[in-house]
Design a protein around this motif. Structure first.
Motif, PDB file in Angstrom:
ATOM      1  N   ILE A 176       0.809  -1.198  -0.120  1.00 55.37           N
ATOM      2  CA  ILE A 176      -0.058   0.043   0.031  1.00 55.37           C
ATOM      3  C   ILE A 176       1.025   1.243   0.021  1.00 55.37           C
ATOM      4  N   GLY A 177       2.027   1.350   0.131  1.00 55.26           N
ATOM      5  CA  GLY A 177       2.759   2.203   0.068  1.00 55.26           C
ATOM      6  C   GLY A 177       2.584   3.432   1.317  1.00 55.26           C
ATOM      7  N   HIS A 178       2.337   4.701   0.847  1.00 55.64           N
ATOM      8  CA  HIS A 178       2.171   5.612   2.064  1.00 55.64           C
ATOM      9  C   HIS A 178       0.547   6.079   2.064  1.00 55.64           C
ATOM     10  N   HIS A 179      -0.166   5.277   1.536  1.00 54.95           N
ATOM     11  CA  HIS A 179      -1.634   5.426   1.671  1.00 54.95           C
ATOM     12  C   HIS A 179      -2.147   5.515   3.123  1.00 54.95           C
ATOM     13  N   PRO A 180      -2.979   6.279   3.626  1.00 53.56           N
ATOM     14  CA  PRO A 180      -3.107   6.199   5.284  1.00 53.56           C
ATOM     15  C   PRO A 180      -4.029   4.955   5.517  1.00 53.56           C
ATOM     16  N   PHE A 181      -3.610   4.457   6.752  1.00 52.56           N
ATOM     17  CA  PHE A 181      -4.225   2.954   7.215  1.00 52.56           C
ATOM     18  C   PHE A 181      -4.300   3.205   8.492  1.00 52.56           C
ATOM     19  N   ALA A 182      -5.265   2.458   8.980  1.00 49.55           N
ATOM     20  CA  ALA A 182      -5.226   1.959  10.627  1.00 49.55           C
ATOM     21  C   ALA A 182      -4.734   0.635  10.900  1.00 49.55           C
ATOM     22  N   LEU A 183      -3.755   0.583  11.983  1.00 50.37           N
ATOM     23  CA  LEU A 183      -3.082  -0.878  12.311  1.00 50.37           C
ATOM     24  C   LEU A 183      -3.984  -1.195  13.403  1.00 50.37           C
ATOM     25  N   VAL A 184      -4.528  -2.387  13.187  1.00 44.37           N
ATOM     26  CA  VAL A 184      -5.246  -2.982  14.070  1.00 44.37           C
ATOM     27  C   VAL A 184      -4.326  -4.381  14.670  1.00 44.37           C
ATOM     28  N   THR A 185      -4.373  -4.366  16.051  1.00 45.81           N
ATOM     29  CA  THR A 185      -3.943  -5.467  16.788  1.00 45.81           C
ATOM     30  C   THR A 185      -4.401  -5.361  18.117  1.00 45.81           C
ATOM     31  N   SER A 186      -3.731  -6.417  19.080  1.00 50.09           N
ATOM     32  CA  SER A 186      -4.132  -6.371  20.296  1.00 50.09           C
ATOM     33  C   SER A 186      -3.175  -5.194  21.262  1.00 50.09           C
ATOM     34  N   ALA A 187      -4.132  -4.590  22.078  1.00 52.82           N
ATOM     35  CA  ALA A 187      -3.624  -3.121  22.479  1.00 52.82           C
ATOM     36  C   ALA A 187      -2.276  -3.466  23.187  1.00 52.82           C
ATOM     37  N   ASN A 188      -1.881  -4.630  23.830  1.00 52.68           N
ATOM     38  CA  ASN A 188      -0.670  -4.773  24.389  1.00 52.68           C
ATOM     39  C   ASN A 188       0.435  -5.075  23.600  1.00 52.68           C
ATOM     40  N   HIS A 189      -0.083  -5.614  22.048  1.00 55.45           N
ATOM     41  CA  HIS A 189       1.032  -5.513  21.066  1.00 55.45           C
ATOM     42  C   HIS A 189       1.350  -4.429  20.411  1.00 55.45           C
TER      43      HIS A 189
END
Length: 259
Positions: A176-189
């Motif tokens: 995706i290069g530099h497209h804006p994105f949200a990174l979803v993972t466990s809060a502790n990770h």
């Protein structure tokens, strides 16, 4: 081979196997040697730490600082992609799709879908390679769950080669290069994952999921009685601490502990 060895060593360093190993050493000393005092001290300390790490006030106090690093995503800025990192899974085609996502994975996927729905026109990216001897990858399994919950297949992107968080960051950067994105993972990770993605020159919007440290009121016995649930909270805090240490020691050149 190194990846498998890392998994084995990392597993043995978790609180439960480590403390059980110490208890076994203590029993050996008590049974087969004259070092009775040392055996008693080791056994008592191992038992005490196991009990403490299984108590809610202790476990969640250890976990909470990691989980509170980033706030929940609520549409702070529009994004083009929602990246959901892989986690624990199995695969049985006869099961309900969501039953194949275990531990941290299902909350990650459902949070990813929530954010996807907040951003019309966005795409969902699922990452994660196949486990040993499993014909279906973690990413593909998560994708099947998303489809079962109404996400069109055309809006799902599967990246099923990465084996750990560093590789996930590298593959996302290529896709995706530099497209804006949200990174979803466990809060502790998430704090550790954010660093790996930033090292690839990316600027992800943090989106924590699967918060576990309890802030709401509890019955007194829930706080005072040791429980396996809270031991698992302590294990996550310990796991991430080891992962961040490994991350600091190896830098950008080496692979880190998997998510």
């Amino acid at each position: 081979m190194f990846f498998i060895l890392k998994k084995i060593v990392g597993g043995l360093l978790m609180p439960l196997p480590l403390l059980l190993l110490l208890m076994a050493v203590a029993l050996y000393l008590l049974t087969f040697t004259q070092r009775q005092k040392m055996g008693k001290v080791i056994f008592l300390l191992a038992w005490l730490f196991l009990a403490l790490l299984s108590l809610q006030p202790v476990a969640d106090r250890l976990l909470r600082p990691l989980e509170n690093t980033y706030a929940t995503y609520n549409g702070q800025r529009p994004i083009d992609y929602v990246v959901v990192l892989g986690g624990g899974y199995t695969y049985n085609a006869a099961w309900a799709p969501s039953s194949n996502l275990v531990n941290n994975s299902l909350p990650r996927v459902t949070e990813g879908i929530r954010i996807y729905l907040l951003n019309p026109g966005s795409k969902l990216i699922f990452t994660g390679a196949a486990a040993q001897s499993n014909p279906v990858s973690s990413a593909a399994t998560a994708g099947k769950v998303a489809e079962s919950l109404g996400v069109p297949a055309a809006d799902i992107i599967i990246l099923d080669q990465p084996k750990d968080t560093r590789q996930e960051a590298q593959q996302v950067a290529l896709r995706i290069g530099h497209h804006p994105f949200a990174l979803v993972t466990s809060a502790n990770h998430l704090p550790r994952a954010m660093l790996f993605f930033q090292q690839e020159g990316l600027s992800p919007l943090p989106a924590p999921a699967n918060q576990m440290a309890i802030d709401s009121p509890l019955n007194p016995w829930e706080r005072l009685v040791p429980q396996s649930l809270y031991l698992s909270h302590s294990e996550r805090a310990w796991y991430e601490s080891l992962g961040r240490l490994w991350q600091a020691l190896t830098g950008k050149q080496q692979s880190e502990t998997p998510s």
